[in-house]
Design a protein around this motif. Sequence first.
Motif, PDB file in Angstrom:
ATOM      1  N   VAL A  58       0.953  -1.342  -0.019  1.00  0.00           N
ATOM      2  CA  VAL A  58      -0.001   0.029   0.234  1.00  0.00           C
ATOM      3  C   VAL A  58       0.844   1.207  -0.105  1.00  0.00           C
ATOM      4  O   VAL A  58       0.522   2.480   0.005  1.00  0.00           O
ATOM      5  N   MET A  59       2.131   1.051   0.004  1.00  0.00           N
ATOM      6  CA  MET A  59       3.075   2.254  -0.023  1.00  0.00           C
ATOM      7  C   MET A  59       2.942   3.199  -1.207  1.00  0.00           C
ATOM      8  O   MET A  59       2.539   2.777  -2.412  1.00  0.00           O
ATOM      9  N   ILE A  60       2.999   4.491  -1.070  1.00  0.00           N
ATOM     10  CA  ILE A  60       2.773   5.498  -1.879  1.00  0.00           C
ATOM     11  C   ILE A  60       3.857   6.388  -2.062  1.00  0.00           C
ATOM     12  O   ILE A  60       4.554   6.783  -1.288  1.00  0.00           O
ATOM     13  N   GLY A  61       4.210   6.394  -3.455  1.00  0.00           N
ATOM     14  CA  GLY A  61       5.439   7.465  -3.818  1.00  0.00           C
ATOM     15  C   GLY A  61       6.725   6.660  -3.290  1.00  0.00           C
ATOM     16  O   GLY A  61       6.841   5.426  -3.459  1.00  0.00           O
ATOM     17  N   ASP A  62       7.645   7.634  -2.922  1.00  0.00           N
ATOM     18  CA  ASP A  62       8.977   7.237  -2.723  1.00  0.00           C
ATOM     19  C   ASP A  62       9.316   6.947  -1.066  1.00  0.00           C
ATOM     20  O   ASP A  62      10.593   6.761  -0.867  1.00  0.00           O
ATOM     21  N   HIS A  63       8.261   7.002  -0.381  1.00  0.00           N
ATOM     22  CA  HIS A  63       8.462   6.512   0.875  1.00  0.00           C
ATOM     23  C   HIS A  63       8.736   5.193   1.133  1.00  0.00           C
ATOM     24  O   HIS A  63       8.379   4.167   0.392  1.00  0.00           O
ATOM     25  N   SER A  64       9.026   4.605   2.212  1.00  0.00           N
ATOM     26  CA  SER A  64       9.181   3.320   2.692  1.00  0.00           C
ATOM     27  C   SER A  64       8.644   3.100   4.031  1.00  0.00           C
ATOM     28  O   SER A  64       8.425   4.148   4.695  1.00  0.00           O
ATOM     29  N   VAL A  65       8.596   1.954   4.432  1.00  0.00           N
ATOM     30  CA  VAL A  65       7.949   1.729   5.559  1.00  0.00           C
ATOM     31  C   VAL A  65       8.753   0.459   6.253  1.00  0.00           C
ATOM     32  O   VAL A  65       9.368  -0.480   5.887  1.00  0.00           O
ATOM     33  N   CYS A  66       8.669   0.614   7.686  1.00  0.00           N
ATOM     34  CA  CYS A  66       9.281  -0.394   8.767  1.00  0.00           C
ATOM     35  C   CYS A  66       8.207  -0.820   9.415  1.00  0.00           C
ATOM     36  O   CYS A  66       7.231  -0.186   9.903  1.00  0.00           O
ATOM     37  N   CYS A  67       7.919  -2.077   9.653  1.00  0.00           N
ATOM     38  CA  CYS A  67       6.922  -2.859  10.266  1.00  0.00           C
ATOM     39  C   CYS A  67       7.375  -3.843  11.312  1.00  0.00           C
ATOM     40  O   CYS A  67       8.269  -4.597  11.343  1.00  0.00           O
TER      41      CYS A  67
END
Length: 517
Positions: free
Chosen positions: A240-249
């Motif tokens: 579901v990530m949008i654009g050039d962002h990243s996510v840590c879970c």
Amino acid sequence: MYNVLIVDDEPMIRDGLKTIIPWTSYGFQVVDTAADAVDALKKYKAHQIDLMLMDIRMPGMDGLQLMSEIRNTDTRIHFIILSGYSEFEYAKRAINANVTGYLLKPVDEDELIQYLEIVRTKLQQEKGIELLEKDTLTFQKDHLLQTLIHLNKDEQEAITEESLTLFIDWVKYRLIVMELISKREVENKLLFDMKQRLKEIFEPEKGYVFMYEQKISILLKDHAITEEKLVDLYQKVTEVMIGDHSVCCSISKEFTNIKAINKAYHEVKSLLDRKFFYHENGFIQSDSQPTFQTRKNIEYVNKEFPLHSFAEKLYYAIDIANQMAIKDTLQEAAQVMVDLQFCEEKMKKSFVQLMTAILSKCSATKPELQSEITTITGNIGEIHYQHNIKQLINYLYTSLRKVIENLDIGDQTIQIKKLIDFIHRNYHENLKLEALAELFNYNSAYLGKLFKNYTGQYFNTYLDQVRMENAKTYLTQGLKVYRVAERVGYSNVDYFHHKFKKYVGMSPSKFRKSRVK
């Protein structure tokens, strides 16, 4: 658009009703038609029908029976009944069955439009009420979860059992907390859009999505976790990530009481706070292993990071174009910082200092690489945007590799020539064959043998010779003996005196007097 199903056993009437008015102009679309009640039931289940135009008399199941069948599970659908004069008694029963409208055949266009406007108004009102109820329930659920997380165990006792029924029927729970990582401030709209996407994936069957402390959280419902399912779950969450962002879970252990979400959240958040020290290819869990484990029983002088020593090692590795030595040295530097229990900020600051020292030395000794060094120096601030240790090391390695990518490592003869050149340029340093052998990817004994075969001298003998020749030059210039000793790599003046007398045949002082007029 609201969906319409037309049901009549006469094809001409079905086709006529489809074309008699511009449906879309009034907010409707005819999604299908049916020839009888059985066909209508099938197509009702295939589409989300808002309005059904239905003949009251059909072969087999009639319109009233069809209405009753549908009303058993769907109270929101609207019906407009079609009938002839002879079916008025049916029509009265239909009106009592809560239909929106009743039309005599042949259908009058204006009368149908009036009914459509009535249905549209009711649908809009119902939608508004539905959204309000949904928003109210969402607010109640969000508030409950946020309150449970915020309050401690004793304070949670004030929460009523009635409130807990929003989630109390779940057998077990897991909690996922997501943190967006970006070079710029994360906008609330981005978080909202991601939250809505996750709601489409997880609600209502698989869990519930909510926000707390600018982080998106997912309360998983009755979710049995295997390694395979964990990988699939991580993919669903991160897609579901949008654009050039990243996510840590991070994901919690299983818990069976909704009040335990407080403990689960804070345990998961503490893992996210140390996300820099973990790999990024999956959920961080309580049993996840960091990239580098803290080594015990290792002593460091003053408990400080030996910046000069690592800068020297990296410079040597660049000097002889040994990419593997660069990566190994960067990893060892990171390991030492972990041993010293550096936080993320301190580790990044130390690597900035290390890179600055290396690039400064390279700039002074390798003018042909000035353009590349300038570019890397200009981008050194990127160190602060690396998300974890592994990514940081790769970034630094890639940067330093660019410095040496045009240097040729060559065969054994070229390697020995490089080693000799290296000695002549760095004789004043604390050079050891064992350390240089690692940089050149040789066994130290084997490298010593190659060196002896090529030069006719042992490594230490050759190094002493180079140092003594340079010492003679410095003494001729009138430098004091202890200064000369320092300049050629001897920290002990007496030892230098002994070596020089053995090599030259006279003491350093006597040599200087003989040369200085």
